[in-house]
Design an enzyme around this catalytic site. Sequence first.
Site, short mmCIF file in Angstrom:
data_model
loop_
_atom_site.label_atom_id
_atom_site.label_comp_id
_atom_site.label_asym_id
_atom_site.label_seq_id
_atom_site.Cartn_x
_atom_site.Cartn_y
_atom_site.Cartn_z
N ASP A 59 0.82 -1.21 0.00
CA ASP A 59 0.00 0.00 0.00
C ASP A 59 0.85 1.26 0.00
O ASP A 59 0.59 2.19 -0.77
CB ASP A 59 -0.93 0.00 1.22
CG ASP A 59 -2.24 -0.70 0.93
OD1 ASP A 59 -2.30 -1.49 -0.04
OD2 ASP A 59 -3.22 -0.48 1.67
N ASN A 104 -4.71 -2.27 -4.91
CA ASN A 104 -5.91 -2.23 -4.09
C ASN A 104 -5.69 -1.36 -2.86
O ASN A 104 -6.20 -1.65 -1.78
CB ASN A 104 -6.34 -3.65 -3.68
CG ASN A 104 -7.78 -3.70 -3.20
OD1 ASN A 104 -8.56 -2.78 -3.39
ND2 ASN A 104 -8.14 -4.80 -2.55
N ASP A 306 -11.09 -2.31 11.15
CA ASP A 306 -10.04 -3.23 10.71
C ASP A 306 -9.74 -4.29 11.76
O ASP A 306 -9.09 -5.29 11.45
CB ASP A 306 -8.76 -2.45 10.37
CG ASP A 306 -8.88 -1.72 9.04
OD1 ASP A 306 -9.80 -2.04 8.27
OD2 ASP A 306 -8.05 -0.84 8.77
N GLU A 334 -11.37 -4.39 1.13
CA GLU A 334 -10.66 -5.14 0.09
C GLU A 334 -11.51 -6.29 -0.45
O GLU A 334 -11.37 -6.70 -1.60
CB GLU A 334 -9.34 -5.66 0.64
CG GLU A 334 -8.23 -4.63 0.68
CD GLU A 334 -8.28 -3.70 1.88
OE1 GLU A 334 -7.27 -3.04 2.15
OE2 GLU A 334 -9.33 -3.62 2.55
N HIS A 383 -5.59 -9.11 2.97
CA HIS A 383 -4.60 -9.34 4.02
C HIS A 383 -5.22 -9.59 5.38
O HIS A 383 -4.72 -10.42 6.15
CB HIS A 383 -3.65 -8.14 4.09
CG HIS A 383 -4.34 -6.81 4.28
ND1 HIS A 383 -3.93 -5.88 5.19
CD2 HIS A 383 -5.43 -6.25 3.68
CE1 HIS A 383 -4.71 -4.81 5.14
NE2 HIS A 383 -5.63 -5.02 4.23
N ARG A 384 -6.31 -8.91 5.68
CA ARG A 384 -6.89 -9.06 7.01
C ARG A 384 -7.61 -10.41 7.18
O ARG A 384 -7.63 -10.96 8.28
CB ARG A 384 -7.84 -7.90 7.32
CG ARG A 384 -7.13 -6.56 7.22
CD ARG A 384 -7.51 -5.57 8.27
NE ARG A 384 -6.77 -4.32 8.08
CZ ARG A 384 -5.55 -4.09 8.53
NH1 ARG A 384 -4.92 -5.02 9.23
NH2 ARG A 384 -4.94 -2.94 8.30
N LYS A 409 0.38 -6.49 1.85
CA LYS A 409 -0.33 -5.23 1.66
C LYS A 409 -0.06 -4.27 2.81
O LYS A 409 0.10 -3.07 2.61
CB LYS A 409 -1.82 -5.50 1.52
CG LYS A 409 -2.63 -4.28 1.10
CD LYS A 409 -4.07 -4.67 0.83
CE LYS A 409 -4.81 -3.56 0.10
NZ LYS A 409 -4.96 -2.34 0.89
#
Length: 428
Positions: A59, A104, A306, A334, A383-384, A409
Amino acid sequence: MESSRDVANAPAVAIVPPGRPLVGRVVPPGSKSITNRALLLAGLARGESVLRNALASDDTGHMAQALRRMGVPVRQDEDDGATTFVVSGTGRLAPPDGPLLLGNAGTAMRFLTAAAALVDGTVVLDGDAHMRKRPIGPLTAALGALGVEARDTEGRPPVTVRGRGAFGASAVTIDAGLSSQYVSALLMAAACNDRPVTVALAGAAIGARGYVDLTLAAMRAFGAQVLQEDVGRWRLSPTGYRACAYRVEPDASAATYLWAAEQLTGGAIDLGVAPADMTQPDAAAHDLIARFPRLPETIDGSQIQDAVPTLAALAAFNETPVRFVGIANLRVKECDRIRAMATELARVRPGLAREEGDDLVVAGDPDLAATARPARIETYADHRIAMSMALVGLRVPGVTILDPACTAKTYPRYWRDLARLGVVLRPE
């Protein structure tokens, strides 16, 4: 650490439950949210800014490269794992020689879309297939109200902005119900206008308001003058920005995975920073995580968005069911994170999680490891989802994470840090 050596390039990684407390010291990377704000502000400032303890990730790489394409030299230095960005701004951004491709990276897309209004020329901003599904219409509409020609694609990227070096109006009302990033984008750009600008919210709804406070703090560090006229209205003076030395705090969202790993294994992980010393909204998740295995019956995730996937993974082992509310915005991250977490937790055991409207309900079972089944976890290039579902593998045998490289990311060292704590990772 050897078990993590090939994870970044593997199509999948199997996690072996450690069967013991995870103990050690792991310092989270610098905050992604703060790093991308500081990069843009340094790019808009006059002079050389030094950003220490910054995050080097996909990012922030997209943001840094976009600034370079717009005439701002950005140098990245590494010293013993710590990243420093040196940004040499002139107070202006130049038109790039082609589209800015931002993957993204939501912060880069939203922040640069507003900043493109300050360019004397045309800027095209685009991303990958996932970014082209993410909404940006409220921001382009707000730019239009400010006299800036900004054209999106049915409310989503790609976006074309025809900048004139400044806004054509001095007040705008923005719908921030989908994302606080729209507000942050306008605020950061507005300080570089040729006259004062007032930014106001349309209604009280705003996703993760704490990130606006994060934006304002960074802006003031770079010399901006902002008057908060009321809870949803800000007046920006046309000060521009001045270069400065700026230290980025550790990433609170990344810290949630380590706090959760500590709780799941009964361990003791030293992060080198206290939650109270973090200004990011997700730091508030620490108090919830500390209540495991007796998480609240209902968790409002609206201001810690998040951290919700982390908390959902933890809730799978809770003593009682947990309902997550206020999280509708997670559907436009995302990936659709509500659906993704419900689907992937149910892969571990049918019925473990479900969607109810825009709520996520996790059944909770302290003995989940005894009834779970081996599961190959889809990560949706998010990623999360990868990092949160990896936590389930700390207790449940047979959990395999697909596309583990997507964690680059925001947390490129995630697998390495788990391995340093003693988690065995088997690339497949």
